[in-house]
Scaffold this active site. Structure first.
Site, mmCIF file in Angstrom:
data_model
loop_
_atom_site.group_PDB
_atom_site.id
_atom_site.type_symbol
_atom_site.label_atom_id
_atom_site.label_comp_id
_atom_site.label_asym_id
_atom_site.label_seq_id
_atom_site.Cartn_x
_atom_site.Cartn_y
_atom_site.Cartn_z
ATOM 1 N N SER A 1 0.808 -1.226 0.000
ATOM 2 C CA SER A 1 0.000 0.000 0.000
ATOM 3 C C SER A 1 0.839 1.273 0.000
ATOM 4 C CB SER A 1 -0.941 0.001 1.206
ATOM 5 O OG SER A 1 -0.207 0.033 2.406
ATOM 6 N N LYS B 1 -7.159 3.385 8.385
ATOM 7 C CA LYS B 1 -6.266 4.402 7.832
ATOM 8 C C LYS B 1 -6.926 5.781 7.829
ATOM 9 C CE LYS B 1 -3.793 1.130 4.849
ATOM 10 N NZ LYS B 1 -3.512 0.688 3.457
#
Length: 808
Positions: free
Chosen positions: A713, A756
């Site tokens: 990511s 996140k």
């Protein structure tokens, strides 16, 4: 002649006049020898098993231990006295001082006899009692420091004492007459010839068949009258037991031979049973029959029970198999078989119970309520088999308990952590000693119904070894097509588990065998967010700790900021166990203050929380501005929640080499290589003013260097950092990003979006770049969590760079 006959003759021949070394067994000489022996301060100590020597008494002792043999040989050869003392535990082979009684008897070794069977027997005569103060050394045998112990004699004209001694003679003669171990004329003559009352008491104490512990208690009594009274009480009980035995033997008296011995024993047992009020076999059989008449079970089970009960009735109750058979039948009776509790299928109530016990977990609650709804509509549906999977402390086990409460079912639980024996699941066969049913059947019996909520805790921590594979045994338990006829080895019968609601819990699915994992519906329980932990603390943890510590709600208040401080700085976990411990510590501190000053009230803001809990253990990464060029803020997912991370890059004159630091994993290194190769293949993305990649060495660093990092990511973050370094343009302020990249410049979706997003908001981020395909994840997040954030959805690297590196 046998050894016993040789010893007996020698002892009987040891009378006055035969040898100067033998003290007389009658007369006042015994008293004098016992009262004034010349005792040394230290003597060799001879430990005895099951035997106690009294002053004035002559006894034979078989010597078996090497130390003891060496001791008596030296004492006999040198004519020295020894200390004889009983040991507490007869099984101790090499006794030390704690293993010996404190009181013993000084003795002389009259004879040493080498017997025909090559054993050694010592003839000992007791002299005087002593106290063992200390064992000075143990080799070549025990040598101890002693203190003489004096006798407390009654007055000469004490008539009560004379009556006690006469009673002792009479009761001893009665014991000899009942037991028949000695000819009457010999025993009568021996007792009548004893003139010393002191020796009479010791002689009777030593000669009677009483336990050595009781003899030791008699030896330790200083007062001679008290010793005689205690001995009389012991002998009275002994006589009553002997008389009862004799009475039982007379009731069943028959001619004994080899063929009739077993019959005689059975008759004696029956007589005892009649005396006690009946035959236990008949009682046991009747009780089991009455209990079976009330059971609801299948015809097959009832038939097997009837056959096994008939087998019990034919067995001897004293035989070992009788207890095994009886326990088996009791196990069948105590199982609930076809007894089921009634489910409470009120879905509103179930939802309320789940909400009361757990905050958040909305998706998981929805799936559980869906299962309950199907059970409600399809009455005979087999119970689902769920596996709650997630990190420790997120409430997997407690959620199973809430499901049981919501359904109104009994709860059964088995912890499978470290289990490695297949028999723990399927049970042991009855042929083995100590056999019992498996833990599944045992917990069903304990629950009392055949449809409990059954929690299989830590199913991922089962281990396989030479005793079998418990996971394979669980296949039958958790397969709806098989568990209708689950076979337990101990019961040797089929038991229906299809209506049991099994809920397994696990932390790691990779350790669960694929066939077993395939039989369960996996429900993932992710970690809690900071906001969820705060609410859990307010609604569940703080009230529970207040109750546990005896505090009223008004006596301790912890505000939201303090709870956030505890979560951020003192816990780093997916669940709330560490948070619960921290709150408990604050509650203990408040309890101490209130116990000291009953009127005090503890209010806990962040500063007070830090003072109580000490130096912060953890520190969250904060946004530090994307200056100078090459610094980019990324978003990462961890097992304990979301985090922000900073990617730094620099370029220096060189040959185009790439260096990566910061404890990066292989996948993250591959992302960095992809980013560099993409920019090399597409230099037009950087513009004409950008530095030549091939003429510069690139260094990528991701703080903190000691923390391992991995995953795809960070690809978009790394390519943005490299573009910023090579173009000299800083990244847009308050911007973070996450996404995987490809060599063609595509941006792919990643996981952990909810965690996140919340990490970015806590860090002060205002804008976020995400893959367009992650829009669905954003839609599932509550609006209050995304309020104030501007989210850019992109599909390619150029789109991301256009947002992150504005021309101005």
């Amino acid at each position: 002649m046998t050894n016993d006959e040789i010893i007996s003759n020698l002892v009987m021949e040891s009378t006055p006049g035969d040898s100067q070394e033998f003290l007389p067994i009658t007369g006042e000489e015994v008293d004098q020898a016992a009262e004034h022996p010349p005792l040394p301060d230290t003597v060799p100590v001879l430990p005895l098993r099951n035997t106690v020597l009294f002053p004035g008494v002559i006894i034979p002792i078989n010597i078996g231990r090497e130390k003891s043999l060496r001791l008596v040989r030296d004492a006999y050869k040198q004519g020295t006295l020894i200390g004889v003392i009983a040991q507490r535990d007869t099984q101790t082979e090499n006794p030390t001082q704690p293993d010996l009684y404190h009181t013993g008897t000084i003795a002389s070794v009259l004879k040493l006899l080498e017997m025909p069977d090559k054993t050694t027997t010592a003839i000992l005569q007791g002299k005087k009692r002593f106290i063992l103060d200390d064992v000075l050394y143990d080799e070549p045998y025990h040598v101890g420091k002693i203190t003489p112990k004096q006798e407390e004699r009654p007055p000469v004209d004490d008539r009560e004492y004379d009556a006690i001694t006469e009673s002792l003679k009479e009761i001893t003669l009665k014991i000899i007459q009942i037991s028949g171990n000695m000819p009457d004329n010999v025993s009568t003559m021996a007792l009548k010839n004893i003139e010393s009352m002191f020796f009479l008491i010791n002689f009777i104490s030593s000669s009677n068949d009483i336990d050595y512990r009781a003899k030791q208690e008699l030896l330790e009594i200083d007062n001679l009258k008290t010793r005689a009274t205690t001995l009389l009480e012991i002998l009275a009980r002994h006589v009553s037991i002997l008389a009862l035995k004799q009475d039982i033997q007379q009731k069943v008296k028959i001619d004994i031979d080899k063929q009739q011995r077993e019959y005689l024993l059975h008759q004696q047992i029956k007589t005892i049973q009649n005396e006690l009020g009946g035959n236990p076999v008949d009682q046991d059989t009747r009780e089991l029959e009455e209990a079976a008449a009330k059971k609801r079970w299948s015809k097959q089970t009832a038939e097997i029970f009837r056959k096994e009960l008939a087998k019990l009735a034919r067995q001897n109750p004293s035989a070992p198999d009788y207890a095994l058979q009886y326990n088996y039948l009791k196990e069948l009776i105590e199982l609930p078989w076809e007894h089921y509790s009634k489910d409470n299928l009120d879905l509103r109530r179930a939802a309320r119970v789940l909400d009361e016990d757990h905050y958040g977990l909305e998706k998981i609650k929805e799936r559980i309520l869906e299962h309950l709804a199907v059970i409600k509509l399809k009455k005979n549906m087999k119970s689902p088999i769920l596996c709650l999977y997630g990190p420790p402390g997120v409430g997997k086990t407690s959620l199973g308990k809430s499901i049981a409460r919501a359904l109104g079912r009994k709860l059964a639980r088995v912890s499978l952590g470290g289990l490695h024996d297949e028999a723990e699941i399927r049970g042991h066969r009855r042929t083995y000693i100590g056999a019992m049913p498996g833990r599944v059947i045992r917990e069903i019996k304990k629950a009392g119904t055949s449809n409990p909520v059954f929690i299989l805790d830590e199913i991922d921590k089962i281990r396989q070894d030479h005793q079998g594979d418990p996971q394979s045994a669980l296949l039958e338990v958790l397969d709806p097509e098989q568990n209708t006829t689950f076979h337990d080895n101990y019961l040797d019968l089929d038991y229906d588990l299809s209506r049991v609601m099994f809920i397994a819990t696990a932390n790691d699915l990779s350790t669960i065998a694929p066939p077993l994992r395939d039989r369960m519906e996996i429900i993932e329980m992710t970690g809690y967010l900071l906001e969820e932990k705060r609410e859990i603390a307010k609604k569940h943890l703080i009230p529970r700790q207040l109750q546990n510590h005896g505090l009223a709600p008004a006596q301790l208040t912890i505000n939201d900021a303090a709870i956030d401080t505890i979560i951020d700085k003192y816990t780093r976990e997916s669940g709330v166990r560490g948070l619960d411990k921290a709150i408990a510590k604050i509650a203990r501190h408040a309890a101490r203050d209130i116990a000291t000053d009953p009127g005090s009230i503890t209010r806990v803001p962040p500063t007070v929380a830090q003072r109580i809990l000490g130096t912060p253990i953890h520190a969250r990464e904060r946004y530090q501005d994307n200056q100078p060029p090459g610094i980019v803020t990324g978003l990462a997912w961890t097992a304990v929640g979301g985090e922000i991370l900073h990617v730094e890059s620099s370029a220096s004159p060189g040959k185009g080499n790439l260096t990566m630091t910061g404890s990066l994993g292989d996948i993250m290194k591959e992302s960095a290589t992809l980013a560099l190769q993409y920019l090399k293949a597409n230099p037009d993305q950087l513009g004409a003013a950008a530095r030549d990649i091939n003429a510069h060495d690139i260094h990528i660093h991701v703080p903190a260097g000691a923390v391992p990092k991995d995953g795809p990511s960070a690809g978009i973050t790394i390519v943005t950092s490299l573009a910023s370094t090579l173009t000299g343009r800083p990244v847009k302020k308050a911007l973070a990003m996450t996404g995987e990249i490809t060599l063609r410049g595509k941006i792919l979706p990643v996981g952990g979006i909810r965690e996140k997003i919340l990490a970015a908001k806590r860090a002060g981020i205002k804008e976020i770049i995400l893959c367009r395909e992650n829009r669905e994840d954003i839609d599932e997040i509550k609006k209050e969590h995304t309020r104030g954030l501007r989210i850019h959805y992109v599909s390619t690297i150029p789109q991301a760079l256009a947002i992150a590196l504005p021309p101005d």
